[in-house]
Design an enzyme around this catalytic site. Sequence first.
Site, PDB file in Angstrom:
ATOM      1  N   ASP A 110       0.828  -1.211   0.000  1.00 44.57           N
ATOM      2  CA  ASP A 110       0.000   0.000   0.000  1.00 44.57           C
ATOM      3  C   ASP A 110       0.859   1.258   0.000  1.00 44.57           C
ATOM      4  OD1 ASP A 110      -2.376   1.350  -0.070  1.00 44.57           O
ATOM      5  OD2 ASP A 110      -2.771   1.209   2.086  1.00 44.57           O
ATOM      6  N   ASN A 134       1.262   3.401  -2.948  1.00 41.93           N
ATOM      7  CA  ASN A 134       1.765   3.860  -4.254  1.00 41.93           C
ATOM      8  C   ASN A 134       1.180   5.212  -4.648  1.00 41.93           C
ATOM      9  OD1 ASN A 134       3.027   1.423  -4.455  1.00 41.93           O
ATOM     10  ND2 ASN A 134       1.605   0.543  -5.940  1.00 41.93           N
ATOM     11  N   ARG A 141      -0.230   7.623  -2.792  1.00 43.95           N
ATOM     12  CA  ARG A 141       0.242   8.751  -1.960  1.00 43.95           C
ATOM     13  C   ARG A 141       1.682   9.098  -2.288  1.00 43.95           C
ATOM     14  NH1 ARG A 141      -0.967   6.131   3.481  1.00 43.95           N
ATOM     15  NH2 ARG A 141      -1.470   4.379   2.124  1.00 43.95           N
ATOM     16  N   HIS A 197       2.437   3.342  -8.948  1.00 39.81           N
ATOM     17  CA  HIS A 197       2.318   1.908  -9.226  1.00 39.81           C
ATOM     18  C   HIS A 197       3.535   1.430 -10.030  1.00 39.81           C
ATOM     19  CE1 HIS A 197      -1.595   2.033  -7.520  1.00 39.81           C
ATOM     20  NE2 HIS A 197      -2.187   2.649  -8.530  1.00 39.81           N
ATOM     21  N   SER A 233      -7.113  -6.089  -5.461  1.00 40.89           N
ATOM     22  CA  SER A 233      -8.148  -6.754  -4.668  1.00 40.89           C
ATOM     23  C   SER A 233      -9.458  -6.810  -5.446  1.00 40.89           C
ATOM     24  CB  SER A 233      -8.366  -6.001  -3.350  1.00 40.89           C
ATOM     25  OG  SER A 233      -9.112  -4.833  -3.581  1.00 40.89           O
ATOM     26  N   SER A 234     -10.360  -7.647  -4.974  1.00 38.81           N
ATOM     27  CA  SER A 234     -11.668  -7.733  -5.646  1.00 38.81           C
ATOM     28  C   SER A 234     -12.431  -6.418  -5.489  1.00 38.81           C
ATOM     29  CB  SER A 234     -12.468  -8.923  -5.119  1.00 38.81           C
ATOM     30  OG  SER A 234     -12.200  -9.184  -3.765  1.00 38.81           O
ATOM     31  N   LEU A 278      11.623 -20.069  -5.574  1.00 36.58           N
ATOM     32  CA  LEU A 278      10.677 -19.247  -4.803  1.00 36.58           C
ATOM     33  C   LEU A 278       9.338 -19.321  -5.517  1.00 36.58           C
ATOM     34  CD1 LEU A 278       9.806 -16.773  -2.887  1.00 36.58           C
ATOM     35  CD2 LEU A 278      10.620 -15.298  -4.716  1.00 36.58           C
ATOM     36  N   ILE A 315      -6.483  -5.455   7.426  1.00 38.09           N
ATOM     37  CA  ILE A 315      -6.115  -6.578   6.536  1.00 38.09           C
ATOM     38  C   ILE A 315      -6.754  -6.446   5.161  1.00 38.09           C
ATOM     39  CG2 ILE A 315      -6.248  -9.100   6.286  1.00 38.09           C
ATOM     40  CD1 ILE A 315      -5.670  -9.424   9.173  1.00 38.09           C
ATOM     41  N   GLU A 359       2.151 -13.674  11.956  1.00 39.26           N
ATOM     42  CA  GLU A 359       2.574 -12.481  12.694  1.00 39.26           C
ATOM     43  C   GLU A 359       2.296 -11.278  11.800  1.00 39.26           C
ATOM     44  OE1 GLU A 359       3.711 -12.373  15.807  1.00 39.26           O
ATOM     45  OE2 GLU A 359       3.408 -14.541  15.922  1.00 39.26           O
TER      46      GLU A 359
HETATM   47  C1  FPP Z   1      -1.972  -0.008  -3.438  1.00 42.01           C
HETATM   48  O1  FPP Z   1      -1.532   1.325  -3.325  1.00 42.01           O
HETATM   49  C2  FPP Z   1      -1.384  -0.664  -4.631  1.00 42.01           C
HETATM   50  C3  FPP Z   1      -2.081  -1.259  -5.630  1.00 42.01           C
HETATM   51  C4  FPP Z   1      -3.553  -1.349  -5.638  1.00 42.01           C
HETATM   52  C5  FPP Z   1      -1.421  -1.820  -6.817  1.00 42.01           C
HETATM   53  C6  FPP Z   1      -0.132  -2.553  -6.579  1.00 42.01           C
HETATM   54  C7  FPP Z   1       0.526  -2.855  -7.863  1.00 42.01           C
HETATM   55  C8  FPP Z   1       1.869  -2.836  -8.082  1.00 42.01           C
HETATM   56  C9  FPP Z   1       2.865  -2.575  -7.024  1.00 42.01           C
HETATM   57  C10 FPP Z   1       2.396  -3.040  -9.449  1.00 42.01           C
HETATM   58  C11 FPP Z   1       2.426  -4.386 -10.042  1.00 42.01           C
HETATM   59  C12 FPP Z   1       2.727  -5.539  -9.199  1.00 42.01           C
HETATM   60  C13 FPP Z   1       2.840  -6.804  -9.660  1.00 42.01           C
HETATM   61  C14 FPP Z   1       3.173  -7.892  -8.694  1.00 42.01           C
HETATM   62  C15 FPP Z   1       2.631  -7.190 -11.060  1.00 42.01           C
HETATM   63  P1  FPP Z   1      -2.623   2.498  -3.349  1.00 42.01           P
HETATM   64  O2  FPP Z   1      -2.863   2.862  -4.760  1.00 42.01           O
HETATM   65  O3  FPP Z   1      -3.821   2.058  -2.582  1.00 42.01           O
HETATM   66  O4  FPP Z   1      -1.877   3.650  -2.615  1.00 42.01           O
HETATM   67  P2  FPP Z   1      -2.541   4.796  -1.686  1.00 42.01           P
HETATM   68  O5  FPP Z   1      -3.029   4.070  -0.446  1.00 42.01           O
HETATM   69  O6  FPP Z   1      -1.395   5.694  -1.398  1.00 42.01           O
HETATM   70  O7  FPP Z   1      -3.626   5.434  -2.473  1.00 42.01           O
END
Ligand code: FPP
Length: 255
Positions: A21, A23, A25, A38, A66-67, A132, A196, A208
């Site tokens: 989480d 990206n 901001r 992102h 997420s869904s 992995l 979560i 954890e």
């Molecule tokens: C949440 O940050 C992030 C996402 C919903 C997207 C995550 C995607 C990636 C990191 C890129 C691709 C990854 C893979 C594994 C292919 P947010 O947008 O909710 O941030 P905020 O809370 O600051 O608004």
Amino acid sequence: MSEQTKVLNNALPQHVGIIMDGNGRWAERQGKPRVWGHKKGVDAVRRAVSLCRKLGIPSLTLFAFSSENWRRPEDEVSSLMELFLFVLQKEVKALHKNQVRLNIIGDLSKFSDKLQQNIAKAQELTSGNTGLTLNVAANYGGRWDIINASQQMAKQVAAGSLAPEAITEELFAKHIQMHEQPELDLLIRTGGDIRISNFLLWQAAYAELCFIETLWPDFDDQVFADAIASFVSRERRFGCTGAQIRELAAGTVQG
Ligand code: FPP
């Protein structure tokens, strides 16, 4: 593995889940569009995968979409879809070279045919890798996972091949995503929120939890190592008392 070893074998987490989480901001703070965050988040994914490989952590699960993320503005959703496709096409060779098996979890039926085909190709190519397992949760929700498992068993009950009373915790677990992998040991959420968000609900029962302020694009080896160090320092009791766990530990050391 005996129960005793399982309790004590927490030197390193065997399965780490991450809610990536922050990206949006991160980008907004720099006056850039959210999608920039992102894109930078992909570099952080690369670092996390690489550290897991170096440390020998066998399973890593990332919450990519997420869904509930379909509720975001249409242009952000389509940018994310383009990014997933781009990342799949660009990174799969490097993942394969590094012995990484890619496993996408979630309801993929909502994705475009092209994305679904690329996912299938990448999973097929990397299916034999043992270094992995990188699970990417896409259109995933913990509740979906539990409902999916329930439906599979309900079908068997309806067909007469499963007795309702045979549905135990162990059987249920076998229908949950990633049941063939180590149990989730450590769940990390970046970005400062303490929730979560419908991630690995079943799998997180004894994980954890580690909530950190760092925004995902800034997640580096030091931040990851600190979270792992926090995990290693914790006493996991799995319902036992601290004294029982210490007795078990003493027994193992002497034995
Ligand atoms: C949440 O940050 C992030 C996402 C919903 C997207 C995550 C995607 C990636 C990191 C890129 C691709 C990854 C893979 C594994 C292919 P947010 O947008 O909710 O941030 P905020 O809370 O600051 O608004």
